[in-house]
Design a protein around this motif. Structure first.
Motif, PDB file in Angstrom:
ATOM      1  N   UNK A   8      52.187  33.096  20.634  1.00 54.63           N
ATOM      2  CA  UNK A   8      51.687  33.376  21.975  1.00 54.63           C
ATOM      3  C   UNK A   8      52.512  34.461  22.651  1.00 54.63           C
ATOM      4  N   UNK A   9      53.809  34.484  22.423  1.00 58.15           N
ATOM      5  CA  UNK A   9      54.694  35.401  23.115  1.00 58.15           C
ATOM      6  C   UNK A   9      54.425  36.855  22.748  1.00 58.15           C
ATOM      7  N   UNK A  10      54.164  37.140  21.489  1.00 53.20           N
ATOM      8  CA  UNK A  10      53.965  38.526  21.076  1.00 53.20           C
ATOM      9  C   UNK A  10      52.763  39.154  21.771  1.00 53.20           C
ATOM     10  N   UNK A  11      51.565  38.529  21.756  1.00 55.56           N
ATOM     11  CA  UNK A  11      50.454  39.133  22.492  1.00 55.56           C
ATOM     12  C   UNK A  11      50.725  39.206  23.994  1.00 55.56           C
ATOM     13  N   UNK A  12      51.400  38.223  24.542  1.00 50.68           N
ATOM     14  CA  UNK A  12      51.704  38.238  25.974  1.00 50.68           C
ATOM     15  C   UNK A  12      52.587  39.436  26.316  1.00 50.68           C
ATOM     16  N   UNK A  13      53.547  39.764  25.462  1.00 50.64           N
ATOM     17  CA  UNK A  13      54.410  40.923  25.700  1.00 50.64           C
ATOM     18  C   UNK A  13      53.603  42.216  25.669  1.00 50.64           C
ATOM     19  N   UNK A  14      52.633  42.308  24.751  1.00 49.87           N
ATOM     20  CA  UNK A  14      51.794  43.509  24.680  1.00 49.87           C
ATOM     21  C   UNK A  14      50.946  43.654  25.935  1.00 49.87           C
ATOM     22  N   UNK A  15      50.382  42.558  26.411  1.00 52.20           N
ATOM     23  CA  UNK A  15      49.576  42.579  27.635  1.00 52.20           C
ATOM     24  C   UNK A  15      50.450  42.946  28.823  1.00 52.20           C
ATOM     25  N   UNK A  16      51.647  42.384  28.891  1.00 51.90           N
ATOM     26  CA  UNK A  16      52.573  42.693  29.990  1.00 51.90           C
ATOM     27  C   UNK A  16      52.919  44.179  29.984  1.00 51.90           C
ATOM     28  N   UNK A  17      53.197  44.740  28.820  1.00 48.60           N
ATOM     29  CA  UNK A  17      53.538  46.163  28.724  1.00 48.60           C
ATOM     30  C   UNK A  17      52.365  47.033  29.173  1.00 48.60           C
ATOM     31  N   UNK A  18      51.155  46.672  28.775  1.00 49.56           N
ATOM     32  CA  UNK A  18      49.969  47.415  29.185  1.00 49.56           C
ATOM     33  C   UNK A  18      49.785  47.340  30.696  1.00 49.56           C
ATOM     34  N   UNK A  19      49.949  46.155  31.260  1.00 49.61           N
ATOM     35  CA  UNK A  19      49.825  45.974  32.709  1.00 49.61           C
ATOM     36  C   UNK A  19      50.878  46.787  33.451  1.00 49.61           C
TER      37      UNK A  19
END
Length: 163
Positions: A66-77
């Motif tokens: 879960x953490x890896x996709x969340x980090x990608x979404x956070x970076x995009x945001x």
């Protein structure tokens, strides 16, 4: 239950648990076995570890997934917020004049400055900063430890005071 060979819980020189590539593989295997419907007791037997370690391994694997996709979404945001911030700064830095009934309002021979768009840009910049702070966890609550005893004493109350 433990198998011969390397310890299933590697420790650093201070005795603190270390996450190693082998630990990651075991965690992934535990999560795969759990996904196939195995109980934690059966996973523990299969991997030669105790039930609590099996549960922890599955939890770590799920958290990593879960953490890896969340980090990608956070970076995009954060990238999007940076772009919005740049645009708001452009509005803030522009010269704005007051217009009334389609004509520029003048003060003498100079156009009257309009502070409205500047103030709106400032408000927008603050909102973007607040959103960034939330995404980065900068506004997270902090825990305070308070120790000691508090003694309450009530003095000088008469029956008349209570009426």
């Amino acid at each position: 239950m433990s198998e011969a060979g390397p310890s299933p819980t590697p420790r650093d020189p201070t005795g603190k648990w270390m996450y190693t590539p082998e630990s990651a593989r075991r965690d992934a295997e535990a999560a795969e076995l759990r996904a196939r419907g195995m109980s934690y007791r059966r996973i523990a037997a299969e991997l030669g570890i105790d039930v609590h370690t099996a549960h922890d391994a599955v939890e770590r694997a799920l958290k990593a997934i879960v953490q890896e996709p969340a980090e990608k979404v956070r970076a995009l945001e954060l990238e999007r917020l940076d772009l919005l911030y740049e645009r708001a700064v452009q509005v803030l830095e522009r010269r704005h004049v007051t217009v009334s009934q389609g004509r520029i309002v003048r003060e003498g021979d100079q156009p009257l400055q309009d502070d409205g768009p500047v103030l709106q840009a400032i408000d927008r910049l603050l909102k973007i900063q607040e959103r960034r702070a939330r995404l980065l966890g900068l506004d997270a609550a902090t825990k305070a430890n308070v120790s000691g005893a508090v003694r309450y004493e009530i003095v000088g109350i008469d029956a008349e005071d209570l009426q």
